[in-house]
Enzyme design. Structure first.
Site, PDB file in Angstrom:
ATOM      1  N   VAL A 152      92.466  73.706 103.878  1.00 34.95           N
ATOM      2  CA  VAL A 152      92.326  72.817 105.037  1.00 34.95           C
ATOM      3  C   VAL A 152      90.853  72.633 105.378  1.00 34.95           C
ATOM      4  O   VAL A 152      90.369  71.507 105.572  1.00 34.95           O
ATOM      5  CB  VAL A 152      93.106  73.364 106.243  1.00 34.95           C
ATOM      6  CG1 VAL A 152      93.018  72.389 107.417  1.00 34.95           C
ATOM      7  CG2 VAL A 152      94.563  73.618 105.880  1.00 34.95           C
ATOM      8  N   TYR A 153      90.124  73.724 105.442  1.00 34.17           N
ATOM      9  CA  TYR A 153      88.695  73.657 105.736  1.00 34.17           C
ATOM     10  C   TYR A 153      87.960  72.861 104.664  1.00 34.17           C
ATOM     11  O   TYR A 153      87.165  71.961 104.972  1.00 34.17           O
ATOM     12  CB  TYR A 153      88.125  75.070 105.831  1.00 34.17           C
ATOM     13  CG  TYR A 153      86.650  75.123 106.141  1.00 34.17           C
ATOM     14  CD1 TYR A 153      86.188  74.883 107.428  1.00 34.17           C
ATOM     15  CD2 TYR A 153      85.718  75.414 105.147  1.00 34.17           C
ATOM     16  CE1 TYR A 153      84.830  74.919 107.723  1.00 34.17           C
ATOM     17  CE2 TYR A 153      84.361  75.467 105.436  1.00 34.17           C
ATOM     18  CZ  TYR A 153      83.922  75.217 106.720  1.00 34.17           C
ATOM     19  OH  TYR A 153      82.578  75.259 107.003  1.00 34.17           O
TER      20      TYR A 153
END
Length: 242
Positions: A152-153
């Site tokens: 996600v990051y």
């Protein structure tokens, strides 16, 4: 030859800690006035007293639509102009995707991606009218390669890399430089969810850098002659292996 930042006005988001605070200190040392943007009012009050009159606090919650929209007008009301915008605020999610709840994903994408785009959008008219300005975004080495332990990051930072480099092309004809700094792991609150053993091993192996080592890269970018744009600086701990 380095350009002077004396008399310039900068705004730094996420200014109360980490890279944002290190950049704030460096800008103040270089003679700039800095509007310190953060949601932590207590920290801003404390730091304002410590850093002096050229550090102007502004409480903004970038995850609140109204507060985010009021950010740039608030900066201009306080400081009168804005030469430098450092979009630095962000958050981190690590681990397998299945381990992350969707509300946390929304929060991170809203802060790491949406708020940056909105802040840049809001400052452009002022900089275009003046025919000059610098926009620097804190990205990450995770915006250049797929990091399997932080999907996600890493995805959010890939989005920011694309956004910054497209905006660089849109705005360079208006005298506005746009670039990003892409650090590896930095000793900051973003690593708060790292397992203690992983953090200890990273520190011992020299696989983390200090916020000041990122702020120094940002200062190099900002002090280049106006005919030079540093589009991206990747700043890694020497022993960081990905």
């Amino acid at each position: 030859m380095a350009e002077s930042l004396s008399g310039k006005v900068a705004a730094v988001t996420g200014a109360a800690s980490g890279i944002g605070l290190a950049t704030t200190r460096a800008l103040l040392d270089a003679g700039a006035t800095v509007v310190m943007v953060d949601y932590d009012e207590a920290a801003l009050t404390r730091l304002g007293g410590e850093l002096g009159k050229n550090a102007i606090p502004q409480v903004t919650n970038l995850l609140d639509a109204e507060s985010c929209s009021a950010m740039v007008p608030g900066i201009l009301e306080k400081a009168g102009k804005l030469d430098i915008m450092h979009c630095n605020a962000g958050t981190y999610i690590g681990g397998d995707l299945i381990e992350t709840d969707t509300a946390t994903i929304d929060r991170m994408l809203n802060l790491n991606v949406n708020a940056v785009m909105k802040n840049v959008r809001d400052v452009i008219p002022h900089m275009m009218e003046r025919g000059t300005g610098d926009i620097v975004v804190t990205c990450s080495v995770a915006g250049h390669m797929p990091i399997q332990w932080e999907p996600v990051y890493s995805g959010s930072k890939w989005a920011i890399t694309c956004f910054v480099q497209t905006m660089r092309r849109q705005l360079n004809k208006h005298g506005i430089r746009v670039g990003q700094v892409s650090p590896g792991p930095v000793i900051s609150a973003l690593l708060a969810d790292w397992p203690e053993e992983n953090l200890r091993k990273a520190k011992e192996s020299g696989s983390l850098i200090e916020p000041t080592e990122v702020s120094e890269a940002i200062m190099f970018m900002l002090t280049r002659p106006r005919n030079v744009t540093i589009r991206d600086m990747v700043v890694l701990p020497t022993n960081f292996d990905i």
